[in-house]
Design a protein around this motif. Structure first.
Motif, short mmCIF file in Angstrom:
data_model
loop_
_atom_site.label_atom_id
_atom_site.label_comp_id
_atom_site.label_asym_id
_atom_site.label_seq_id
_atom_site.Cartn_x
_atom_site.Cartn_y
_atom_site.Cartn_z
N LYS A 73 0.84 -1.19 0.00
CA LYS A 73 0.00 0.00 0.00
C LYS A 73 0.88 1.24 0.00
CE LYS A 73 -3.27 2.35 3.06
NZ LYS A 73 -4.00 2.21 4.33
N LEU A 85 -5.31 9.89 -1.33
CA LEU A 85 -5.69 8.61 -1.91
C LEU A 85 -4.62 7.58 -1.61
CD1 LEU A 85 -3.86 8.48 -4.77
CD2 LEU A 85 -5.67 10.00 -5.50
N ARG A 88 -3.16 0.31 -3.96
CA ARG A 88 -2.93 -1.06 -3.47
C ARG A 88 -2.67 -1.96 -4.66
NH1 ARG A 88 -4.54 -2.05 1.94
NH2 ARG A 88 -5.55 -0.23 2.82
N SER A 99 -5.33 -0.81 -7.53
CA SER A 99 -6.58 -0.14 -7.26
C SER A 99 -6.28 1.13 -6.50
CB SER A 99 -7.51 -1.04 -6.43
OG SER A 99 -7.90 -2.16 -7.20
N TYR A 101 -7.87 4.14 -4.10
CA TYR A 101 -8.99 4.44 -3.21
C TYR A 101 -8.85 5.84 -2.63
CZ TYR A 101 -9.53 -0.64 -3.31
OH TYR A 101 -9.69 -1.93 -3.73
N ASP A 105 -8.15 4.43 3.38
CA ASP A 105 -8.74 3.10 3.52
C ASP A 105 -9.29 2.60 2.18
OD1 ASP A 105 -11.18 4.43 3.13
OD2 ASP A 105 -11.60 4.53 5.27
N GLN A 106 -10.01 1.48 2.21
CA GLN A 106 -10.50 0.85 0.98
C GLN A 106 -12.00 0.98 0.81
OE1 GLN A 106 -8.38 -3.01 1.78
NE2 GLN A 106 -8.23 -2.94 -0.44
N THR A 107 -12.62 2.04 1.30
CA THR A 107 -14.08 2.14 1.22
C THR A 107 -14.57 2.72 -0.10
OG1 THR A 107 -14.01 4.25 2.39
CG2 THR A 107 -14.41 2.29 3.72
N LYS A 108 -13.84 3.65 -0.71
CA LYS A 108 -14.29 4.27 -1.95
C LYS A 108 -13.23 4.09 -3.05
CE LYS A 108 -15.78 8.55 -4.09
NZ LYS A 108 -15.78 10.00 -4.02
N LYS A 109 -13.50 3.17 -3.98
CA LYS A 109 -12.57 2.94 -5.09
C LYS A 109 -12.74 4.05 -6.12
CE LYS A 109 -10.89 -0.62 -8.21
NZ LYS A 109 -11.04 -2.01 -8.62
N MET A 110 -11.62 4.66 -6.51
CA MET A 110 -11.65 5.79 -7.44
C MET A 110 -11.17 5.41 -8.84
SD MET A 110 -10.25 8.77 -4.95
CE MET A 110 -10.53 10.06 -6.13
N SER A 112 -8.68 2.28 -11.40
CA SER A 112 -7.90 1.06 -11.59
C SER A 112 -6.77 1.37 -12.56
CB SER A 112 -8.76 -0.05 -12.18
OG SER A 112 -9.75 -0.44 -11.28
#
Length: 146
Positions: A73, A85, A88, A99, A101, A105-110, A112
């Motif tokens: 990360k 942001l 990962r 990915s 985010y 943390d990993q709550t909202k993916k922005m 790829s």
């Protein structure tokens, strides 16, 4: 002896023409003009950490990561220490995939990012623009090109 139409390699590229709309995931980081940023690697035990400066060498962001981390990360921070942001590494068979985010943390993916490498570099970045439209950027390069 040379053509008068040849361009010396030390001439900076022409500025990009403005786009008809802002492009990006974070509205506060979208500007109606070109912004040049420079990565400055930190040598030593910093792992995958580095600084991002503007062309006047003013610090803009820091990327903090660990070289020997299982999660791989990396977190992008503004100069006030706020996590903007994080990236990962995802497990994929034949390609590097990341990915992106919001925050730390990993709550909202922005977005790829898929990177491919064979005799050059190729990457694709998929994200949802601030206006809600899906966008795809591709990067193609060649190690042997001059």
């Amino acid at each position: 002896m040379g053509s008068s139409s040849s361009t010396p390699s030390n001439v900076p590229p022409q500025p990009l023409a403005p786009l008809p709309e802002n492009v990006g995931c974070i509205a506060s980081l979208c500007f109606p003009y070109e912004v040049t940023l420079v990565l400055k690697e930190q040598v030593g035990w910093s792992g995958d950490s580095f600084s991002i400066l503007d062309i006047n060498k003013t610090p803009c962001f820091t990327m903090k990561g660990r070289a020997m981390s299982f999660t791989q990360k990396k977190v992008l921070h503004d100069m006030q220490g706020q996590a903007i942001l994080n990236f990962r590494h995802e497990l994929a068979m034949f390609e590097k995939k990341y990915s992106v985010y919001a925050g730390s943390d990993q709550t909202k993916k922005m977005a790829s990012i898929k990177a491919h490498s064979f005799m050059g570099i190729s990457a694709s970045i998929e994200f949802t623009n601030i206006n809600g439209q899906p966008r795809l950027f591709t990067l193609d390069g060649n190690f042997f090109a001059r």
